[in-house]
Design an enzyme around this catalytic site. Structure first.
Site, short mmCIF file in Angstrom:
data_model
loop_
_atom_site.label_atom_id
_atom_site.label_comp_id
_atom_site.label_asym_id
_atom_site.label_seq_id
_atom_site.Cartn_x
_atom_site.Cartn_y
_atom_site.Cartn_z
N LYS A 1 0.81 -1.22 0.00
CA LYS A 1 0.00 0.00 0.00
C LYS A 1 0.84 1.27 0.00
CE LYS A 1 -4.55 -1.44 0.92
NZ LYS A 1 -4.39 -2.81 1.43
N SER B 1 1.32 -9.86 -0.52
CA SER B 1 0.94 -8.45 -0.43
C SER B 1 1.32 -7.79 0.89
CB SER B 1 -0.57 -8.32 -0.66
OG SER B 1 -1.27 -9.24 0.15
#
Ligand SMILES: *Cc1c(COP(=O)(O)O)cnc(C)c1O
Length: 316
Positions: free
Chosen positions: A52, A299
């Site tokens: 992110k 991720s």
């Protein structure tokens, strides 16, 4: 299309030096077992422990100077909140994170540690989001949302420039910022590459929305893949259409399959959260059959260490 390969290339130039270019490592165990090269894109080793940071950094660097002076704001307590706080501090921009009173103290402290201003209001995530809207309207702050925003999607899409042109890419899927960005890059560079979204069975909002043909709300339930929870927004602007148009398939995984994925990666020295294990989980469970070189995007790493130890100690 709202996001293009050129936008993603521009984002890669913009965020260079502010984010890590993470390694692409071979999964020797799965490659041997499945007879195809399996690669791991190691965003769990990104600064802040999740991809992110790419979207948050690109979004901040895309703002005009007057907006930077007034600061950025979000209601996220998870990987996006951390990424925005870190990126803002690194770039000298004030950041505010609005939280409800229900957010546990350790999460509040983690955001304070990143030097963001924390505002605690209300008793629900909806009330925290109302405070974001108020800060935007009355204080001129800029909201940087976790996924449904062009600059966030293009930032996440820079991962797609770093994984070559495999036969398939397995992408964790929640709001779809990561999957949309990666799919735009990969389909432009290598149209034959399959891009598959993976998520948990419990409360998968994008999967339910794709099945319905429009954004829908789902009932949330606890999952090991907690970073994949949350809705996609009934007024979704960017990610729903991109996921609908570009993803080849969406695979839903059980909690036991996700735990097995965490364990498999843990044995190879990759400490990942449930959301990051879904590609490996699908390969292990035979839910996705590779037809050539396959990349799993790991991720994020932000799992409670006690939970990780418990999962590693389970049988199988
Ligand atoms: C946010 C997040 C995802 C999902 O990304 P979306 O862009 O919301 O689909 C997957 N894994 C981790 C670790 C995340 O933090």
């Amino acid at each position: 299309m709202s996001v293009t390969l050129n936008d993603i290339r521009a984002a890669a130039r913009r965020i260079r030096g502010h984010v890590a270019e993470t390694p692409l490592l071979r999964d020797e165990v799965l490659s041997a077992r499945l007879g195809q090269p399996i690669w791991l894109k190691c965003e769990h080793r990104q600064i802040t422990g999740a991809f992110k940071l790419r979207g948050a950094t690109n979004a901040i660097l895309s703002l005009p100077p007057e907006a930077l002076a007034r600061g950025v704001v979000t209601a996220s307590t998870g990987n996006h909140g951390r990424a925005l706080a870190h990126a803002a501090r690194a770039l000298g921009v004030p950041a505010t994170v609005c939280l409800s009173r229900l957010v546990p103290e350790n999460k509040v402290q983690a955001i304070r540690d990143l030097a963001a201003q924390v505002r605690i209001t209300g008793a629900s995530q909806d009330e925290a989001m109302a405070e974001v809207a108020r800060a935007v309207a009355q204080e001129g702050m800029t909201e940087i949302p976790p996924f449904d925003h062009e600059a966030v999607v293009t930032g996440q899409g820079t991962i797609g420039l770093e994984i070559g042109t495999p036969e398939a890419v397995l992408v964790p899927l929640s709001g779809g910022g990561l999957a949309a960005g990666v799919a735009v890059a990969i389909k432009a560079l290598s149209p034959a590459t399959r891009v598959i979204g993976l998520t948990m069975e419990n409360g998968a909002a994008m999967a339910a929305s794709l099945a319905a043909g429009h954004p829908v709300a789902v009932t949330e339930s606890p999952s090991l893949a907690d970073s994949l929870g949350g809705g996609i927004g009934l007024q979704n602007r960017v990610t729903f259409a991109l996921c609908r148009d570009l993803l080849d398939d969406v695979i839903l995984l059980t909690e036991a399959e996700i735990a097995a994925g965490i364990r498999h990666l843990g044995r190879a020295g990759h400490v990942v959260e449930g959301a990051a294990s879904v590609g490996s989980a699908a390969l292990l469970a035979g839910r996705f059959v590779p037809r050539g070189p396959t990349v799993c995007i790991l991720s994020g790493a932000n799992i409670d260490p006690a939970l990780h130890s418990r999962i590693m100690a389970e049988a199988a």
